[in-house]
Design a protein around this motif. Sequence first.
Motif, PDB file in Angstrom:
ATOM      1  N   GLU A  56       0.829  -1.221  -0.056  1.00  0.00           N
ATOM      2  CA  GLU A  56      -0.036  -0.198  -0.198  1.00  0.00           C
ATOM      3  C   GLU A  56       0.598   1.355  -0.026  1.00  0.00           C
ATOM      4  OE1 GLU A  56      -3.401   2.000  -0.603  1.00  0.00           O
ATOM      5  OE2 GLU A  56      -3.217  -0.047  -0.675  1.00  0.00           O
ATOM      6  N   PHE A  57       1.944   1.451   0.668  1.00  0.00           N
ATOM      7  CA  PHE A  57       2.842   2.529   0.673  1.00  0.00           C
ATOM      8  C   PHE A  57       3.452   2.831  -0.424  1.00  0.00           C
ATOM      9  CE2 PHE A  57       6.794   4.580   1.462  1.00  0.00           C
ATOM     10  CZ  PHE A  57       6.317   5.311   2.656  1.00  0.00           C
ATOM     11  N   LYS A  58       3.764   1.487  -1.186  1.00  0.00           N
ATOM     12  CA  LYS A  58       4.304   1.564  -2.638  1.00  0.00           C
ATOM     13  C   LYS A  58       3.234   2.035  -3.596  1.00  0.00           C
ATOM     14  CE  LYS A  58       7.053  -0.422  -6.110  1.00  0.00           C
ATOM     15  NZ  LYS A  58       7.562  -1.786  -6.718  1.00  0.00           N
ATOM     16  N   LYS A  59       2.063   1.924  -3.402  1.00  0.00           N
ATOM     17  CA  LYS A  59       0.877   2.433  -4.322  1.00  0.00           C
ATOM     18  C   LYS A  59       0.695   3.898  -3.944  1.00  0.00           C
ATOM     19  CE  LYS A  59      -2.209  -1.591  -4.254  1.00  0.00           C
ATOM     20  NZ  LYS A  59      -3.370  -2.125  -3.675  1.00  0.00           N
ATOM     21  N   GLN A  60       0.877   4.280  -2.959  1.00  0.00           N
ATOM     22  CA  GLN A  60       0.864   5.581  -2.620  1.00  0.00           C
ATOM     23  C   GLN A  60       2.020   6.531  -2.896  1.00  0.00           C
ATOM     24  OE1 GLN A  60      -1.845   6.561   0.800  1.00  0.00           O
ATOM     25  NE2 GLN A  60      -2.585   4.582   0.800  1.00  0.00           N
ATOM     26  N   THR A  61       3.029   6.108  -2.761  1.00  0.00           N
ATOM     27  CA  THR A  61       4.290   6.943  -2.626  1.00  0.00           C
ATOM     28  C   THR A  61       5.343   6.735  -3.997  1.00  0.00           C
ATOM     29  OG1 THR A  61       5.578   5.626  -1.445  1.00  0.00           O
ATOM     30  CG2 THR A  61       4.416   7.189  -0.331  1.00  0.00           C
ATOM     31  N   GLY A  62       4.967   5.414  -4.645  1.00  0.00           N
ATOM     32  CA  GLY A  62       5.867   5.141  -5.735  1.00  0.00           C
ATOM     33  C   GLY A  62       7.057   4.353  -5.505  1.00  0.00           C
ATOM     34  N   ARG A  63       7.242   4.201  -4.086  1.00  0.00           N
ATOM     35  CA  ARG A  63       8.618   3.564  -3.609  1.00  0.00           C
ATOM     36  C   ARG A  63       8.252   2.666  -2.502  1.00  0.00           C
ATOM     37  NH1 ARG A  63      10.374   5.614   1.151  1.00  0.00           N
ATOM     38  NH2 ARG A  63       9.760   7.465   1.770  1.00  0.00           N
ATOM     39  N   ARG A  64       9.089   1.636  -2.281  1.00  0.00           N
ATOM     40  CA  ARG A  64       8.973   0.921  -0.912  1.00  0.00           C
ATOM     41  C   ARG A  64       9.407   1.507   0.132  1.00  0.00           C
ATOM     42  NH1 ARG A  64       8.781  -4.394  -1.791  1.00  0.00           N
ATOM     43  NH2 ARG A  64       9.840  -4.972   0.033  1.00  0.00           N
ATOM     44  N   PRO A  65       8.737   1.455   1.318  1.00  0.00           N
ATOM     45  CA  PRO A  65       9.270   2.105   2.654  1.00  0.00           C
ATOM     46  C   PRO A  65      10.482   1.671   3.099  1.00  0.00           C
ATOM     47  CG  PRO A  65       7.399   0.312   3.052  1.00  0.00           C
ATOM     48  CD  PRO A  65       7.733   0.280   1.670  1.00  0.00           C
ATOM     49  N   GLY A  66      11.172   2.611   3.774  1.00  0.00           N
ATOM     50  CA  GLY A  66      12.532   2.315   4.165  1.00  0.00           C
ATOM     51  C   GLY A  66      12.191   1.673   5.670  1.00  0.00           C
ATOM     52  N   LYS A  67      13.667   1.280   6.093  1.00  0.00           N
ATOM     53  CA  LYS A  67      13.615   0.814   7.501  1.00  0.00           C
ATOM     54  C   LYS A  67      12.870   1.522   8.367  1.00  0.00           C
ATOM     55  CE  LYS A  67      16.978  -1.426  10.699  1.00  0.00           C
ATOM     56  NZ  LYS A  67      18.213  -1.592  10.810  1.00  0.00           N
ATOM     57  N   LYS A  68      13.186   3.031   8.747  1.00  0.00           N
ATOM     58  CA  LYS A  68      12.604   3.698   9.484  1.00  0.00           C
ATOM     59  C   LYS A  68      11.129   3.842   9.223  1.00  0.00           C
ATOM     60  CE  LYS A  68      16.545   6.860  10.656  1.00  0.00           C
ATOM     61  NZ  LYS A  68      16.859   8.028  10.818  1.00  0.00           N
ATOM     62  N   GLU A  69      10.486   3.879   8.195  1.00  0.00           N
ATOM     63  CA  GLU A  69       9.183   3.816   7.894  1.00  0.00           C
ATOM     64  C   GLU A  69       8.378   2.726   8.074  1.00  0.00           C
ATOM     65  OE1 GLU A  69       9.662   6.849   4.116  1.00  0.00           O
ATOM     66  OE2 GLU A  69       9.737   4.665   3.958  1.00  0.00           O
ATOM     67  N   LEU A  70       9.224   1.522   8.029  1.00  0.00           N
ATOM     68  CA  LEU A  70       8.483   0.274   8.530  1.00  0.00           C
ATOM     69  C   LEU A  70       8.479   0.039   9.961  1.00  0.00           C
ATOM     70  CD1 LEU A  70      10.114  -2.103   6.071  1.00  0.00           C
ATOM     71  CD2 LEU A  70       7.702  -1.726   5.969  1.00  0.00           C
ATOM     72  N   GLU A  71       9.901   0.460  10.682  1.00  0.00           N
ATOM     73  CA  GLU A  71       9.502   0.592  12.181  1.00  0.00           C
ATOM     74  C   GLU A  71       8.587   1.520  12.791  1.00  0.00           C
ATOM     75  OE1 GLU A  71      11.410  -1.262  14.470  1.00  0.00           O
ATOM     76  OE2 GLU A  71      12.042  -2.386  12.846  1.00  0.00           O
ATOM     77  N   THR A  72       8.375   2.549  12.202  1.00  0.00           N
ATOM     78  CA  THR A  72       7.105   3.535  12.642  1.00  0.00           C
ATOM     79  C   THR A  72       5.938   2.781  12.364  1.00  0.00           C
ATOM     80  OG1 THR A  72       8.438   5.276  12.183  1.00  0.00           O
ATOM     81  CG2 THR A  72       6.253   5.647  12.288  1.00  0.00           C
ATOM     82  N   ALA A  73       5.647   2.205  11.480  1.00  0.00           N
ATOM     83  CA  ALA A  73       4.401   1.461  11.010  1.00  0.00           C
ATOM     84  C   ALA A  73       4.349   0.255  12.131  1.00  0.00           C
ATOM     85  CB  ALA A  73       4.259   0.982   9.545  1.00  0.00           C
ATOM     86  N   LYS A  74       5.119  -0.551  12.181  1.00  0.00           N
ATOM     87  CA  LYS A  74       5.215  -1.514  13.381  1.00  0.00           C
ATOM     88  C   LYS A  74       4.978  -1.210  14.677  1.00  0.00           C
ATOM     89  CE  LYS A  74       8.399  -4.857  13.236  1.00  0.00           C
ATOM     90  NZ  LYS A  74       9.692  -5.378  13.140  1.00  0.00           N
ATOM     91  N   ILE A  75       5.558  -0.057  15.264  1.00  0.00           N
ATOM     92  CA  ILE A  75       5.271   0.450  16.488  1.00  0.00           C
ATOM     93  C   ILE A  75       3.732   0.988  16.331  1.00  0.00           C
ATOM     94  CG2 ILE A  75       5.669   2.377  18.060  1.00  0.00           C
ATOM     95  CD1 ILE A  75       8.637   2.052  17.034  1.00  0.00           C
ATOM     96  N   ARG A  76       3.267   1.702  15.588  1.00  0.00           N
ATOM     97  CA  ARG A  76       1.914   2.118  15.408  1.00  0.00           C
ATOM     98  C   ARG A  76       0.776   0.973  15.297  1.00  0.00           C
ATOM     99  NH1 ARG A  76       1.689   7.411  15.827  1.00  0.00           N
ATOM    100  NH2 ARG A  76       3.317   8.643  15.133  1.00  0.00           N
TER     101      ARG A  76
END
Length: 112
Positions: free
Chosen positions: A77-97
């Motif tokens: 879904e992140f790739k659909k909306q931004t055109g790129r794969r999420p980075g490590k920090k973005e994945l960590e933030t998403a996991k915590i949330r």
Amino acid sequence: MTWLRTLLNVVTSEAVLEPLLAVILGYGIRLYGKSRKHQIILDTTVDIVDYIEEHYKEWGIKGSKKMDKFLEMFTEEFKKQTGRRPGKKELETAKIRAEAHVQRIRRQNNRK
């Protein structure tokens, strides 16, 4: 007052004003990009967690498999909306949330 007039003339001169506006515009665009990315992470995380919580039993997954499914769906879904794969920090933030959202759901269900 002549120093104020001189300062005003320098600041409003084309040589100073154009680069200053470019810097301000660049900063604004950068802030908007961070804000948009943050909002995508928040909205996507909540939607995917809710979706997984509704369907995990029928999919036959539980425990860490739910997080694996979340990360897979979040990345898509992140790739659909931004055109790129999420980075490590973005994945960590998403996991915590995601984990925090699940805990809030459980606390609410326990109060009922």
